[in-house]
Design a protein around this motif. Structure first.
Motif, PDB file in Angstrom:
ATOM      1  N   VAL A   1       0.893  -1.116   0.109  1.00  0.00           N
ATOM      2  CA  VAL A   1       0.035  -0.052   0.064  1.00  0.00           C
ATOM      3  C   VAL A   1       0.925   1.313   0.079  1.00  0.00           C
ATOM      4  O   VAL A   1       0.314   2.226  -0.444  1.00  0.00           O
ATOM      5  N   LEU A   2       1.936   1.134   0.411  1.00  0.00           N
ATOM      6  CA  LEU A   2       3.064   2.286   0.369  1.00  0.00           C
ATOM      7  C   LEU A   2       3.660   2.471  -1.064  1.00  0.00           C
ATOM      8  O   LEU A   2       4.378   3.683  -1.174  1.00  0.00           O
ATOM      9  N   GLY A   3       3.167   1.710  -2.033  1.00  0.00           N
ATOM     10  CA  GLY A   3       3.728   1.974  -3.366  1.00  0.00           C
ATOM     11  C   GLY A   3       3.097   3.153  -3.853  1.00  0.00           C
ATOM     12  O   GLY A   3       3.563   3.600  -4.902  1.00  0.00           O
ATOM     13  N   ASP A   4       1.713   3.618  -3.227  1.00  0.00           N
ATOM     14  CA  ASP A   4       1.209   4.617  -3.883  1.00  0.00           C
ATOM     15  C   ASP A   4       1.439   5.884  -3.057  1.00  0.00           C
ATOM     16  O   ASP A   4       1.646   5.904  -1.946  1.00  0.00           O
ATOM     17  N   PRO A   5       1.875   6.964  -3.829  1.00  0.00           N
ATOM     18  CA  PRO A   5       2.301   8.239  -3.117  1.00  0.00           C
ATOM     19  C   PRO A   5       1.587   8.691  -2.186  1.00  0.00           C
ATOM     20  O   PRO A   5       1.815   9.347  -1.200  1.00  0.00           O
ATOM     21  N   LEU A   6       0.287   8.650  -2.448  1.00  0.00           N
ATOM     22  CA  LEU A   6      -0.729   9.406  -1.609  1.00  0.00           C
ATOM     23  C   LEU A   6      -0.789   8.444  -0.016  1.00  0.00           C
ATOM     24  O   LEU A   6      -0.591   9.096   0.867  1.00  0.00           O
ATOM     25  N   ARG A   7      -0.870   7.247  -0.160  1.00  0.00           N
ATOM     26  CA  ARG A   7      -1.219   6.418   0.826  1.00  0.00           C
ATOM     27  C   ARG A   7       0.535   6.342   1.553  1.00  0.00           C
ATOM     28  O   ARG A   7       0.292   6.503   2.898  1.00  0.00           O
ATOM     29  N   LEU A   8       1.509   6.512   0.838  1.00  0.00           N
ATOM     30  CA  LEU A   8       2.876   6.745   1.683  1.00  0.00           C
ATOM     31  C   LEU A   8       2.828   7.969   2.162  1.00  0.00           C
ATOM     32  O   LEU A   8       3.467   8.182   3.647  1.00  0.00           O
TER      33      LEU A   8
ATOM     34  N   LEU B   1       1.353  17.841  -1.585  1.00  0.00           N
ATOM     35  CA  LEU B   1       2.655  18.300  -2.174  1.00  0.00           C
ATOM     36  C   LEU B   1       3.352  16.807  -2.643  1.00  0.00           C
ATOM     37  O   LEU B   1       3.991  16.894  -3.619  1.00  0.00           O
ATOM     38  N   ALA B   2       3.254  15.835  -1.857  1.00  0.00           N
ATOM     39  CA  ALA B   2       4.149  14.595  -2.189  1.00  0.00           C
ATOM     40  C   ALA B   2       3.468  14.020  -3.251  1.00  0.00           C
ATOM     41  O   ALA B   2       4.132  13.360  -4.312  1.00  0.00           O
ATOM     42  N   VAL B   3       2.334  14.116  -3.737  1.00  0.00           N
ATOM     43  CA  VAL B   3       1.413  13.484  -4.623  1.00  0.00           C
ATOM     44  C   VAL B   3       1.785  14.316  -5.949  1.00  0.00           C
ATOM     45  O   VAL B   3       2.081  14.019  -7.194  1.00  0.00           O
ATOM     46  N   ALA B   4       1.731  15.716  -5.628  1.00  0.00           N
ATOM     47  CA  ALA B   4       1.786  16.732  -6.848  1.00  0.00           C
ATOM     48  C   ALA B   4       3.213  16.589  -7.466  1.00  0.00           C
ATOM     49  O   ALA B   4       3.346  16.759  -8.667  1.00  0.00           O
ATOM     50  N   ARG B   5       4.268  16.374  -6.615  1.00  0.00           N
ATOM     51  CA  ARG B   5       5.778  16.202  -6.825  1.00  0.00           C
ATOM     52  C   ARG B   5       6.009  15.136  -7.746  1.00  0.00           C
ATOM     53  O   ARG B   5       6.592  14.997  -8.653  1.00  0.00           O
ATOM     54  N   ALA B   6       5.128  14.083  -7.482  1.00  0.00           N
ATOM     55  CA  ALA B   6       5.305  12.712  -8.004  1.00  0.00           C
ATOM     56  C   ALA B   6       4.810  12.753  -9.409  1.00  0.00           C
ATOM     57  O   ALA B   6       4.948  12.064 -10.516  1.00  0.00           O
ATOM     58  N   THR B   7       3.907  13.790  -9.835  1.00  0.00           N
ATOM     59  CA  THR B   7       3.379  13.802 -11.066  1.00  0.00           C
ATOM     60  C   THR B   7       3.600  15.464 -11.669  1.00  0.00           C
ATOM     61  O   THR B   7       3.012  15.919 -12.493  1.00  0.00           O
ATOM     62  N   ALA B   8       4.619  16.120 -11.256  1.00  0.00           N
ATOM     63  CA  ALA B   8       5.017  17.164 -11.678  1.00  0.00           C
ATOM     64  C   ALA B   8       5.308  17.174 -13.150  1.00  0.00           C
ATOM     65  O   ALA B   8       5.989  16.433 -13.755  1.00  0.00           O
ATOM     66  N   PRO B   9       5.127  18.308 -14.292  1.00  0.00           N
ATOM     67  CA  PRO B   9       4.320  19.935 -13.625  1.00  0.00           C
ATOM     68  C   PRO B   9       2.960  19.483 -13.380  1.00  0.00           C
ATOM     69  O   PRO B   9       2.139  18.709 -13.945  1.00  0.00           O
ATOM     70  N   ASN B  10       2.505  20.006 -12.004  1.00  0.00           N
ATOM     71  CA  ASN B  10       1.118  19.678 -11.577  1.00  0.00           C
ATOM     72  C   ASN B  10       0.629  21.142 -10.994  1.00  0.00           C
ATOM     73  O   ASN B  10       0.944  21.912 -10.131  1.00  0.00           O
ATOM     74  N   PRO B  11      -0.695  21.451 -11.856  1.00  0.00           N
ATOM     75  CA  PRO B  11      -1.362  22.752 -11.315  1.00  0.00           C
ATOM     76  C   PRO B  11      -1.518  22.790  -9.673  1.00  0.00           C
ATOM     77  O   PRO B  11      -1.689  23.907  -9.273  1.00  0.00           O
ATOM     78  N   GLU B  12      -1.431  21.433  -9.026  1.00  0.00           N
ATOM     79  CA  GLU B  12      -2.246  21.615  -7.591  1.00  0.00           C
ATOM     80  C   GLU B  12      -0.949  22.208  -6.858  1.00  0.00           C
ATOM     81  O   GLU B  12      -0.964  22.800  -5.799  1.00  0.00           O
TER      82      GLU B  12
END
Length: 568
Positions: free
Chosen positions: A233-240, A464-475
């Motif tokens: 479950v920690l493989g997902d940036p959000l859950r981690l 921020l952790a989620v947005a960084r993983a998919t940068a560039p991200n408008p969030e």
């Protein structure tokens, strides 16, 4: 035949080798069974494959004293030498002790409190008691609970105490055995020891449960407590990110209420929360290897016993939730508001997780009568409370942190880099820490003090952790803007509370200045002035300080001092 008598703690016994040399201690469960450490049996030479087949069990609290040979019950010697794992054995007496004692091991929180143990240092056959402070975990791995000495100079745990029952002192579990001593540590003045909690003992020795030698509710009834950690479950940036933020919040020791979202459009679920709770659960630790614990990503493992109770409220009634909490903490129980009051008064304060709150049988009643009562006073009473909601939490529910997994919406006017967003969130986190420290020192001292804003940085770090993983991200821009707005709110709180502090200090200085002037002109014993000074001093010192009342009292005293001086 002489009558049999025994003192308090009749379960206390000494384990000797076949020649009568003390090797350790044990817990007499009934007339035929003794719980001790596996290494104590090994010291006595009676481990499987050892030099002898039996040890001797000797009473230390019975009159007349008795002694019986005993052997390891089949399949009940568990010892992983060189690790903080297991180390238990169940002994069967060759003949009944005739004591009539029946002892239960209690499942109880081990995050704090005092225990007393009774061992046999330096092979002393009489024995000696020692008190210890429960301190949760001694490290990231293993399944032993740490104990620290209460006072320097008091007797301390050493060789000869292994296998001794750890008896709770004070509180709801006073006088009950909640584990056994398994090891000691002495390095000059640095002294500690470890105990094996009841829940771990029961995992290794299920026969104790079969014989009915236990009581109390488990530390967690949230999700499945068996098997390996679900680290996938920690493989997902959000859950981690959610796991790491909640770990940091709980490890910080800061009291308060954390509201966690486990549903919504992200479908994040609660598998990450269940996994995190299991890292602290003594029963679950017994089936999780040290390699799993040490190999997990940073800030994703809690200390052993750091969560006192965890419960899944889905489909449960208010009475069922209250019943679990009352049994787990040894409370008298009652209706929901009564249980809430009992939990808020508990010392040491509890750490409690309740998941699926909005999927309970009656979520509104559960929040209004129990969980909302706890949430509103958690920070002031030292309680650490985590509440999980699959949907949107009630608007009026008090909270200090909201770990909402939903994306942050906001207008995107120009791009913000991930580094810039992280910098602003870092500044916010430091300012929130400073504001919390200021509020802890001064906030409770004033009537109508400004309320500390909920912490925003933890949720922003998640997004921020989620947005960084998919940068560039408008969030990233939305995270930056929310951090800036939160910094402004924290700054307003800081200014408001510091204004009250300065006012109180200015009034105190003015009162002292006029007291000194009055003493110079009229002496220290001027009764009319003393009768005006006393209420002004009380108004500035009695918590909560009402500055409006204090200002009027100081003004009356100053005016009278000035008037008397002018007329002198």
């Amino acid at each position: 035949m002489a009558l049999h008598h025994h003192s308090d703690g009749s379960w206390r016994v000494r384990v000797d080798d076949e020649d009568g040399t003390p090797c350790g201690a044990g817990v007499l469960l009934d007339d035929r069974h003794v719980l001790t450490c596996a290494h104590v049996v090994r010291y006595a030479g009676a481990a499987p494959g050892g030099t002898t087949s039996h040890v001797r069990i000797n009473s230390v609290a019975c009159r007349p004293e008795w002694s019986r040979p005993a052997r390891v019950a089949s399949g009940t010697w568990v010892h992983a030498n060189g690790t903080q794992r297991g180390d238990v054995a169940l002994l069967e007496l060759d003949e009944p002790a005739g004591c009539g004692t029946r002892t239960k091991l209690w499942k109880a929180p081990i995050s704090g409190g005092t225990v007393r143990v009774y061992g046999f240092p330096h092979a002393d056959p009489v024995g000696m008691g020692a008190d210890a402070q429960l301190a949760g975990s001694g490290g990231r791995q293993g399944e032993w609970g740490l104990m620290k000495r209460v006072r320097v100079g008091d007797p301390w745990i050493q060789r000869g105490y292994s296998g001794a029952g750890a008896m709770a002192m004070g509180g709801a579990f006073d006088g009950r055995v909640i584990g056994i001593v398994v090891a000691d540590f002495v390095d000059g003045d640095a002294k500690a020891a470890w105990m094996l909690p009841t829940e771990t003992v029961l995992h290794y020795l299920p026969r104790i449960a079969e014989l009915g030698f236990y009581d109390g509710d488990p530390a967690t009834e949230l999700g499945d407590t068996g098997g390996a950690l679900q680290d996938h479950v920690l493989g997902d940036p959000l859950r981690l990110a959610l796991t790491q933020e909640l770990t940091r919040l709980l490890d910080s020791g800061r009291p308060g209420t954390v509201v966690v979202g486990t549903g919504g459009t992200t479908a994040v679920g609660d598998s990450w929360l269940v996994r995190l709770v299991r890292t602290a659960d003594p029963a679950a630790r017994a089936v999780v290897s040290d390699a799993e614990l040490t190999g997990a990503p940073g800030d994703t493992v809690l200390g052993l016993g750091s969560i006192d109770a965890a419960y899944d409220a889905r489909g449960r009634s208010v009475a069922e939730v209250c019943g679990y909490l009352a049994r787990r903490f040894g409370l008298p129980g009652g209706d929901a508001r009564t249980v809430a009051r009992q939990l808020l008064r508990r010392r040491p304060p509890a750490c409690l997780v309740v998941g699926g709150v909005d999927r309970a049988q009656d979520p509104q009643a559960l929040v209004e009568d129990l969980l909302g009562q706890l949430a509103a006073r958690a920070r002031s009473r030292g309680l650490r409370l985590v509440l999980g909601f699959e949907g949107v939490p009630p608007e009026g529910l008090a909270r200090d942190v909201s770990l909402d997994p939903e994306p942050i919406r906001g207008a995107v006017v120009g791009g913000v880099s991930a580094d810039r967003a992280q910098e602003v969130v870092g500044l916010l986190a430091a300012e929130e820490d400073a504001a919390a420290a200021l509020e802890q020192e001064w906030g409770v001292r004033f009537f109508a003090a400004p309320r500390l804003p909920p912490r925003t940085a933890p949720r922003l770090r998640v997004r921020l952790a989620v947005a960084r993983a998919t940068a560039p991200n408008p969030e990233l821009t939305a995270v930056h803007d929310q951090a800036a707005a939160a910094r402004a709110e924290v700054a307003r709180f800081d200014r408001g509370l510091r204004r009250l502090v300065r006012t109180q200090q200015d009034l105190s200085s003015a009162l002292e200045l006029h007291r000194v002037r009055a003493a110079r002109y009229f002496g220290e014993e001027d009764r009319p002035l003393a009768e005006l000074h006393a209420p002004a001093a009380r108004a500035l010192q009695t918590v909560p300080i009402d500055l409006a009342t204090a200002r009027r009292s100081v003004g009356r005293y100053a005016d009278e001092v000035n008037r008397r001086i002018e007329e002198a």
